[in-house]
Enzyme design. Structure first.
Site: not given
Length: 274
Positions: A156, A169
């Site tokens: 990401s 995350y």
């Protein structure tokens, strides 16, 4: 007149013919697009995702029909090391090899750090980071033996930068990038590459639902949510498409990606250029 197709021509048209790929979290979204791109390039597939087993099996059959490749489905829970080992064994038993591993499975939870539920932290680290450790450690021996392999971690933009309220995350994706680099270095002389794709916002059904939720919560138009909330840090002000991620994964999985390893490849519209 009879036309004969040479092996080299087949290889060009289907550059991954004869390869076997496993894509975690591949029943929807980015993972499904990656699986479709690899299948389109000729690779056999192990698909994975939670949900009803009959739906996963039906999806695998659709790959057989559409791409002319063999596909099989595993319902393995990426938070369960025993289930992961069984999935890897399925690949070996069904195809006799695993050439391409795409670690895509991921979950998310948004909360301030001081009130972040510990159970959510544990779950996100297990699925988004630890599962990739288990699949990688189990895939490497066979890849080393054959002298060829591709490991692609779907990370990401949050593997490179942080955002508030996403402690688990961001930590998991930073860790996944670290794992990518270590894997690349340890396998550098073996014909195995390991890279991380780092998307920003990608257009998926989950993002579409998030747009609607944000519009209701803030009483602002849909377009304002997209431009001023979700894409605030993405300079090109457009969502990446899942097929773009799939195409990059297929490139990295092919022979043309042989010298790309240990890289973090942003697909983020300039987000991390700030």
């Amino acid at each position: 007149m009879t036309f004969q197709v040479s092996p080299d021509q087949v290889r060009t048209e289907k550059p991954l013919a004869g390869r076997v790929a496993l894509v975690t979290g591949s029943t929807s979204g980015i993972g499904l697009a990656v699986a479709r791109a690899l299948a389109g390039a000729g690779s056999a597939l192990v698909l994975n995702g939670l949900g009803r087993p009959e739906e996963g099996s039906s999806l695998a059959l659709s790959f057989d029909d559409q791409f002319g490749i063999e596909a099989v489905y595993s319902p393995a829970d990426m938070a369960d090391p025993t289930a992961i080992a069984a999935m890897m064994q399925l690949a070996s038993a069904r195809f006799g090899r695993l050439d391409i591993l795409v670690n895509n499975a991921g979950i998310q939870h948004v909360s301030p750090l001081e009130s972040f539920p510990p159970a959510q932290w544990d779950a996100i680290l297990a699925v988004d980071l630890t599962s990739a450790f288990h699949t990688t450690r189990l895939a490497l021996p066979g890849m080393r033996e054959r002298g060829w392999g591709r490991i692609i971690n779907v990370a990401s933009a949050h593997a490179l930068v942080a955002s508030p309220f996403k402690a688990a995350y961001v930590a998991a994706k930073h860790g996944l990038l670290g794992l990518t680099k270590v894997t690349a270095l340890e396998a550098a002389e073996t014909g195995i590459t390991c890279n991380a794709i780092c998307p920003g916002y990608v257009w998926t059904p989950l993002v579409e639902a998030q747009i609607a939720d944000q519009a209701r919560a803030h009483s602002i138009p849909r377009e304002a949510v997209i431009r001023d909330v979700l894409l605030a840090n993405q300079p090109n002000k457009r969502f990446a498409q899942v097929d773009e991620i799939g195409a990059l994964a297929a490139f990295l999985a092919g022979d043309a990606g042989a010298s790309i390893t240990g890289a973090a490849l942003p697909v983020d519209g300039g987000w991390t250029a700030h």
